[in-house]
Design a protein around this motif. Structure first.
Motif, short mmCIF file in Angstrom:
data_model
loop_
_atom_site.label_atom_id
_atom_site.label_comp_id
_atom_site.label_asym_id
_atom_site.label_seq_id
_atom_site.Cartn_x
_atom_site.Cartn_y
_atom_site.Cartn_z
N GLY A 11 0.84 -1.21 0.00
CA GLY A 11 0.00 0.00 0.00
C GLY A 11 0.87 1.25 0.00
O GLY A 11 0.50 2.29 0.54
N ALA A 13 1.72 3.48 -2.10
CA ALA A 13 1.32 4.75 -2.72
C ALA A 13 0.17 5.41 -1.96
O ALA A 13 -0.34 6.46 -2.37
N GLY A 14 -0.24 4.81 -0.85
CA GLY A 14 -1.36 5.36 -0.09
C GLY A 14 -0.92 6.47 0.85
O GLY A 14 0.26 6.86 0.88
N GLN A 15 -1.89 6.95 1.60
CA GLN A 15 -1.66 8.06 2.55
C GLN A 15 -0.60 7.75 3.60
O GLN A 15 0.28 8.56 3.86
N GLU A 42 2.31 -2.46 -4.62
CA GLU A 42 1.04 -1.76 -4.86
C GLU A 42 0.21 -2.58 -5.83
O GLU A 42 0.72 -3.52 -6.46
N ILE A 43 -1.06 -2.22 -5.95
CA ILE A 43 -1.88 -2.83 -7.01
C ILE A 43 -1.50 -2.12 -8.31
O ILE A 43 -1.04 -0.96 -8.29
N ALA A 89 -4.74 -2.21 2.28
CA ALA A 89 -5.89 -3.04 2.56
C ALA A 89 -7.07 -2.44 1.82
O ALA A 89 -7.01 -1.31 1.33
N ILE A 108 -6.53 -10.53 0.05
CA ILE A 108 -5.22 -9.86 0.06
C ILE A 108 -4.27 -10.55 1.04
O ILE A 108 -3.12 -10.86 0.71
N GLN A 112 -0.77 -12.61 0.53
CA GLN A 112 0.48 -12.02 1.04
C GLN A 112 1.13 -12.92 2.08
O GLN A 112 2.36 -13.02 2.14
N THR A 129 -0.73 -3.11 9.55
CA THR A 129 -1.43 -1.86 9.88
C THR A 129 -2.81 -1.82 9.21
O THR A 129 -3.76 -1.28 9.76
N GLY A 130 -2.92 -2.40 8.03
CA GLY A 130 -4.17 -2.36 7.25
C GLY A 130 -5.32 -3.01 8.00
O GLY A 130 -5.16 -4.09 8.57
N LEU A 158 -0.76 3.06 17.59
CA LEU A 158 -1.38 4.38 17.43
C LEU A 158 -2.37 4.62 18.57
O LEU A 158 -2.41 5.71 19.15
N HIS A 187 -7.95 -3.56 17.46
CA HIS A 187 -7.84 -2.19 16.98
C HIS A 187 -9.19 -1.82 16.36
O HIS A 187 -9.38 -1.90 15.14
N SER A 238 -6.49 9.25 9.59
CA SER A 238 -5.17 9.54 10.16
C SER A 238 -4.09 8.88 9.33
O SER A 238 -4.19 7.69 9.02
P1 NAX Z 1 -5.03 4.52 1.39
O1 NAX Z 1 -6.32 4.08 0.78
O2 NAX Z 1 -4.55 5.91 1.24
O3 NAX Z 1 -3.86 3.56 0.84
C1 NAX Z 1 -3.99 2.18 0.78
C2 NAX Z 1 -3.13 1.72 -0.38
O4 NAX Z 1 -3.13 0.31 -0.39
C3 NAX Z 1 -3.66 2.18 -1.74
O5 NAX Z 1 -2.63 2.88 -2.42
C4 NAX Z 1 -4.04 0.88 -2.43
O6 NAX Z 1 -3.79 0.92 -3.82
C5 NAX Z 1 -3.12 -0.11 -1.72
N1 NAX Z 1 -3.54 -1.49 -1.83
C6 NAX Z 1 -4.81 -1.99 -1.81
N2 NAX Z 1 -4.78 -3.32 -1.98
C7 NAX Z 1 -3.48 -3.67 -2.06
C8 NAX Z 1 -2.82 -4.91 -2.27
N3 NAX Z 1 -3.50 -6.04 -2.42
N4 NAX Z 1 -1.47 -4.90 -2.32
C9 NAX Z 1 -0.78 -3.76 -2.20
N5 NAX Z 1 -1.36 -2.56 -2.04
C10 NAX Z 1 -2.68 -2.52 -1.97
O7 NAX Z 1 -5.13 4.09 2.92
P2 NAX Z 1 -4.22 4.57 4.15
O8 NAX Z 1 -4.81 5.79 4.73
O9 NAX Z 1 -2.79 4.57 3.74
O10 NAX Z 1 -4.52 3.38 5.18
C11 NAX Z 1 -4.07 2.08 4.94
C12 NAX Z 1 -4.71 1.10 5.91
O11 NAX Z 1 -4.36 1.42 7.25
C13 NAX Z 1 -6.24 1.10 5.89
O12 NAX Z 1 -6.70 -0.24 5.95
C14 NAX Z 1 -6.62 1.83 7.16
O13 NAX Z 1 -7.91 1.46 7.63
C15 NAX Z 1 -5.52 1.35 8.07
N6 NAX Z 1 -5.28 2.13 9.29
C16 NAX Z 1 -4.88 1.43 10.38
C17 NAX Z 1 -4.56 2.05 11.55
C18 NAX Z 1 -4.09 1.27 12.74
O14 NAX Z 1 -3.84 1.89 13.77
N7 NAX Z 1 -3.96 -0.05 12.70
C19 NAX Z 1 -4.70 3.52 11.70
C20 NAX Z 1 -4.70 4.25 10.40
C21 NAX Z 1 -5.45 3.56 9.29
O15 NAX Z 1 -6.81 3.82 9.44
#
Ligand code: NAX
Length: 328
Positions: A11, A13-15, A42-43, A89, A108, A112, A129-130, A158, A187, A238
């Motif tokens: 993930g 390229a994500g946030q 990444e996907i 995720a 996924i 993985q 984390t996902g 977190l 979580h 976040s």
């Molecule tokens: P984003 O949607 O910005 O980024 C997720 C990235 O994952 C995307 O770029 C997407 O293309 C990629 N992706 C999806 N499926 C994939 C795969 N099979 N292989 C590789 N990459 C893949 O999300 P972001 O804000 O970065 O959050 C990522 C994850 O963290 C989310 O599931 C979110 O719910 C989770 N979090 C977990 C937290 C924790 O404390 N455990 C807190 C923060 C966040 O909410």
């Protein structure tokens, strides 16, 4: 400089990736003497965006960044990984049932887990984390039978850091005055931030605060609903704080928790504190060089017992759901 460490991030390229990669590349995790090789998964549709992130990484000219490899094939990217941070995720979209979410993420994390089992380094540590993080970790772990279960963890750091910040504000102290914070369970909204064993300047935090109503009506809901409050304020979830917590968790896991303190980490339960065996549950843990131990012997009061039972019941339900979907 020592031998490079291979860090795989999904993930990317994500946030969260956008904050996390720069921290790791700049040495925040392994220090200024250890080169890092980033391997970013990444996907396919996100690979162009990821190319842009790689350009920015190059432009930082970090002395500790040895190389960056990107791709959409898990077996290629996880090859030789010493640390795998599974951030990517499938988010819940509108109208999606919980079982659909578990199934989408199941696809996924089964893939993985299998890929890690085939190609990761012998010493690999895997942090998830996902979301739903605990159950995603359980799925990956169950699909990588050749990797010891203790090598998997899910992120509750977190939540731990959020609880530290709230307690520091309430007690009007610095976060560095606080030790032994604990997050129990999932979580999710049922997580339990426990300050009955925490210390402020060496004194019991619950006694210093002496305000049960604040614990129940303020601390616990603020910490467990913080993610939602951030979405409401910022318009997106976040990211920087999640990346920072991911670094904190991996750093403590690999380099050890400070003497006299512990961290919260979701790890496979051995039945400690009445949590059903095999669930990936957040516990207070101490760590040394990549190994963790659940802190034993804490007295659990009636309030804590109810809170721990509720959050572990949710984890058990999630396990049942992914078992019936054939994911573990
Ligand atoms: P984003 O949607 O910005 O980024 C997720 C990235 O994952 C995307 O770029 C997407 O293309 C990629 N992706 C999806 N499926 C994939 C795969 N099979 N292989 C590789 N990459 C893949 O999300 P972001 O804000 O970065 O959050 C990522 C994850 O963290 C989310 O599931 C979110 O719910 C989770 N979090 C977990 C937290 C924790 O404390 N455990 C807190 C923060 C966040 O909410």
């Amino acid at each position: 400089m020592s031998t490079p460490i291979k860090v795989a991030v999904t993930g990317a390229a994500g946030q969260i990736g956008y904050s996390l990669l720069f921290r790791i590349a700049s040495g925040a995790l392994f220090g200024p003497e250890t080169p890092v090789q980033l391997r970013l998964l990444e996907i396919t549709p996100a690979l162009d965006a990821l190319e842009g992130v790689v350009m920015e990484l190059e432009d930082c000219a970090f002395p500790t960044l040895d190389s960056v490899e990107i791709g959409d094939e898990a077996e290629h990217i996880f090859d030789g990984a010493n640390l795998a941070l599974l951030i990517g995720a499938r988010p819940r979209s509108q109208g999606m049932e919980r079982s659909d979410l578990l199934e989408a993420n199941g696809a996924i994390f089964t893939a993985q887990g299998k890929a890690l089992g085939k190609v990761a380094a012998d010493d690999v540590r895997i942090g998830v984390t996902g979301n739903p993080a605990n159950t995603n970790a359980l799925i990956a772990m169950s699909n990588a039978p050749d990797i010891p279960a203790e090598r998997f963890s899910a992120l509750t750091r977190l939540d731990h850091n959020r609880a530290l910040a709230q307690l520091a504000k309430k007690a009007e102290v610095s976060v560095s005055d606080i030790s032994r914070m604990t997050i129990w369970g999932n979580h999710s909204a049922t997580q339990y931030p426990d300050i009955y064993h925490a210390e402020i300047g060496g004194r019991n935090a619950a006694e210093v605060i002496d305000d049960q109503a604040w614990i129940e009506n303020d601390l616990i809901p603020t910490v467990s609903q913080r993610g939602g409050a951030i979405i409401e304020a910022r318009g997106s979830s976040s990211a920087a704080s999640a990346a920072s917590a991911t670094v904190d968790a991996a750093r403590d896991w690999l380099h050890g928790t400070p003497e006299g303190d512990w961290a919260s980490m979701a790890v496979v339960s051995d039945g400690s504190y009445g949590v059903p065996e095999g669930l990936v549950c957040s516990y207070p843990v101490t760590t040394t060089r990549g190994n963790w131990e659940i802190v034993q012997g804490l007295e659990i009061n009636d309030f804590s017992r109810r809170m721990i039972d509720a959050t572990t019941a949710e984890l058990a339900e999630e396990r049942e759901a992914v078992t019936s979907l054939g994911l573990i």
